[in-house]
Design an enzyme around this catalytic site. Structure first.
Site, PDB file in Angstrom:
ATOM      1  N   LEU A  37      -1.234  -1.190  -4.647  1.00  0.00           N
ATOM      2  CA  LEU A  37      -0.592  -2.534  -4.273  1.00  0.00           C
ATOM      3  C   LEU A  37      -1.398  -2.584  -2.822  1.00  0.00           C
ATOM      4  O   LEU A  37      -1.490  -1.939  -1.904  1.00  0.00           O
ATOM      5  CB  LEU A  37       0.920  -2.047  -3.542  1.00  0.00           C
ATOM      6  CG  LEU A  37       1.922  -2.290  -4.792  1.00  0.00           C
ATOM      7  CD1 LEU A  37       3.319  -1.941  -4.358  1.00  0.00           C
ATOM      8  CD2 LEU A  37       1.732  -3.751  -5.440  1.00  0.00           C
ATOM      9  N   ASP A  38      -1.738  -4.007  -2.757  1.00  0.00           N
ATOM     10  CA  ASP A  38      -2.542  -4.431  -1.727  1.00  0.00           C
ATOM     11  C   ASP A  38      -1.643  -3.873  -0.298  1.00  0.00           C
ATOM     12  O   ASP A  38      -0.294  -4.202  -0.280  1.00  0.00           O
ATOM     13  CB  ASP A  38      -2.651  -6.078  -1.612  1.00  0.00           C
ATOM     14  CG  ASP A  38      -3.799  -6.550  -2.612  1.00  0.00           C
ATOM     15  OD1 ASP A  38      -4.493  -5.530  -3.018  1.00  0.00           O
ATOM     16  OD2 ASP A  38      -3.770  -7.474  -3.129  1.00  0.00           O
ATOM     17  N   PRO A  39      -2.237  -3.699   0.859  1.00  0.00           N
ATOM     18  CA  PRO A  39      -1.509  -3.623   2.133  1.00  0.00           C
ATOM     19  C   PRO A  39      -0.550  -4.442   2.551  1.00  0.00           C
ATOM     20  O   PRO A  39       0.623  -4.165   2.967  1.00  0.00           O
ATOM     21  CB  PRO A  39      -2.806  -3.584   3.217  1.00  0.00           C
ATOM     22  CG  PRO A  39      -3.722  -3.227   2.357  1.00  0.00           C
ATOM     23  CD  PRO A  39      -3.677  -3.948   1.206  1.00  0.00           C
ATOM     24  N   VAL A  41       1.549  -6.257   0.735  1.00  0.00           N
ATOM     25  CA  VAL A  41       2.617  -6.251  -0.332  1.00  0.00           C
ATOM     26  C   VAL A  41       3.512  -5.133   0.042  1.00  0.00           C
ATOM     27  O   VAL A  41       3.184  -3.912  -0.135  1.00  0.00           O
ATOM     28  CB  VAL A  41       1.846  -6.491  -1.870  1.00  0.00           C
ATOM     29  CG1 VAL A  41       3.138  -6.455  -2.851  1.00  0.00           C
ATOM     30  CG2 VAL A  41       0.833  -7.600  -1.789  1.00  0.00           C
TER      31      VAL A  41
END
Length: 304
Positions: A37-39, A41
């Site tokens: 998961l992107d930072p 998000v």
């Protein structure tokens, strides 16, 4: 310690940060996440502990549900709110029906090209490494599954003073929600980007099942490990076969098993073997010997 933790990843942390912190909290090295998961998000991030790390790929393969905020009228270098502005365009009114038509077109199997700012590898190098160096490379397209796109903020029209809408997205593995936002914009004739994202479900784990790192730390300090779900939770959608002790002994040694044993699951790509209500191994048809199944994963068990 063996099992799966439905972690609520908080905004500002990488998935690797979560693994690093959990190793310290749980005092174990065998910790693995199930899809990045992107930072920026936040959301559901199942974490596999101990023997459950052998199941990470199956947990990762399960469907996901997201709630996204999409903004029309502006595109960015990263396709989300963290990037620099690339294009802008003033919005004329877009009716709810026009938006719904675009969403309907993008439901089902669709083809996406991963964004330059992503961890997809091209020639052994991650795309974001090229992007940071100012190099654009050809990216391989991929087919992904969009199961449903449901607008959450009513049926108001979009315009210059109201350029955003909320969307619930149920999708398969490998879907880029940022890229989906851009694709919706393209169908409507506008630049677009994903302005916010939350993952509300990953496989069999929902938002309400999750705990934060702080909550897990507090439970560990109280000698409470009830945050761990059993390994079997990670393979809920997989075909299952209950085995007897004689077969179990062969399985522990990684032995091949006759196809006749798998009659009730013969059309499945793999099957989870269960002994005394516990996951023992995952088997699949032998690629060369049609009368045999072979182990894909063997999960060691401590039998009392």
């Amino acid at each position: 310690m063996n099992g799966i933790i439905p972690l609520w990843k908080e905004r500002g942390m990488t998935s690797h940060d979560c693994v690093y912190k959990l190793r310290k909290i749980l005092h174990t090295k065998k910790v693995g996440h199930t899809g990045t998961l992107d930072p920026e998000v936040e959301g559901v991030l199942p974490i596999c502990i101990g023997r459950a790390t052998k199941l990470a790929e199956y947990v990762t393969d399960e469907g996901k549900v997201y709630v996204a905020e999409i903004t029309l009228g502006k595109s960015t270098t990263t396709e989300d709110a963290t990037g620099e502005t690339v294009n802008t365009k003033e919005l004329a009114e877009i009716s709810a029906a026009e938006l719904q038509a675009a969403l309907t077109k993008l439901t089902g199997k669709i083809t996406q090209i991963p964004p330059m700012f992503s961890a997809v590898k091209v020639n052994g190098k991650k795309l974001y490494e090229y992007a940071r160096a100012g190099i654009e490379v050809e990216r391989p397209s991929r087919q992904v599954d969009i199961y449903s796109l449901i607008r959450l903020d009513g049926d108001t029209a979009l315009n210059q003073s109201n350029p955003t809408f909320q969307l619930e997205i149920a999708c398969g593995k490998g879907t880029y929600i940022r890229t989906l936002a851009v694709m919706i914009g393209e169908l409507l004739g506008y630049p677009a980007h994903m302005s916010k994202l939350e993952r509300t479900r990953s496989g069999f784990f929902k938002k309400e099942d999750c705990l934060t790192l702080t909550e897990i730390d507090e439970m560990m300090q109280a000698s409470d490990s009830s945050f761990l779900y059993p390994l079997e939770k990670g393979i809920e959608s997989m075909a299952k076969l209950v085995i007897e002790e004689e077969v179990y002994a062969k399985v522990l040694n990684g032995g091949l098993l006759p196809t006749s044993l798998f009659a009730e699951v013969e059309n499945e790509p793999r099957a989870a073997l269960i002994f005394k209500d516990k996951l023992t191994a995952i088997y699949k048809p032998h690629p060369e010997k049609k009368d045999l199944w072979k182990p894909e994963k063997v999960i060691e068990l401590n039998q009392a």
